[in-house]
Design a protein around this motif. Structure first.
Motif, short mmCIF file in Angstrom:
data_model
loop_
_atom_site.label_atom_id
_atom_site.label_comp_id
_atom_site.label_asym_id
_atom_site.label_seq_id
_atom_site.Cartn_x
_atom_site.Cartn_y
_atom_site.Cartn_z
N LYS A 136 1.82 -4.46 6.51
CA LYS A 136 0.59 -3.96 5.89
C LYS A 136 0.41 -2.47 6.18
O LYS A 136 0.07 -1.70 5.29
CB LYS A 136 -0.62 -4.74 6.38
CG LYS A 136 -1.88 -4.30 5.68
CD LYS A 136 -3.04 -5.21 5.91
CE LYS A 136 -4.23 -4.68 5.13
NZ LYS A 136 -5.41 -5.48 5.33
N SER A 190 2.71 -0.33 6.92
CA SER A 190 3.77 0.41 6.24
C SER A 190 3.39 0.72 4.79
O SER A 190 3.76 1.76 4.25
CB SER A 190 5.08 -0.38 6.26
OG SER A 190 5.55 -0.50 7.58
N ALA A 191 2.65 -0.18 4.19
CA ALA A 191 2.21 0.03 2.81
C ALA A 191 1.22 1.19 2.70
O ALA A 191 1.01 1.72 1.61
CB ALA A 191 1.59 -1.26 2.27
#
Length: 86
Positions: free
Chosen positions: A77, A79-80
């Protein structure tokens, strides 16, 4: 024994916009109690600071499967939230 108040406090910290809170959550993610580690990792995810990815990635090797799962989900999450050009 883990105090329910301790878990509730971690949940409240997730909504604090102060970046320094992330460091406190990372410390809690290394607690001896799996319930505290889980709550801290979930709070880190909600806190939304991708700068914490490197600090939480090692928890994907935790001895407890639930902690590993939540750590992996947090890394995904967060990283997004990293801009594509970084």
């Amino acid at each position: 024994y883990v105090s329910p108040g301790h878990i509730a406090a971690l949940k409240r910290l997730a909504n604090d916009p102060e970046l320094r809170i992330g460091g406190e959550l990372v410390k809690a993610a290394s607690d001896k109690h799996p319930a505290v580690r889980l709550a801290a990792l979930a709070a880190i995810t909600r806190h939304g600071d991708p700068g914490l990815i490197s600090a939480i990635a090692p928890h994907m090797a935790d001895k407890k499967a639930a902690v590993r799962y939540v750590a992996a989900a947090a890394v995904l999450k967060l990283s997004a939230l990293v801009p594509m050009n970084e």
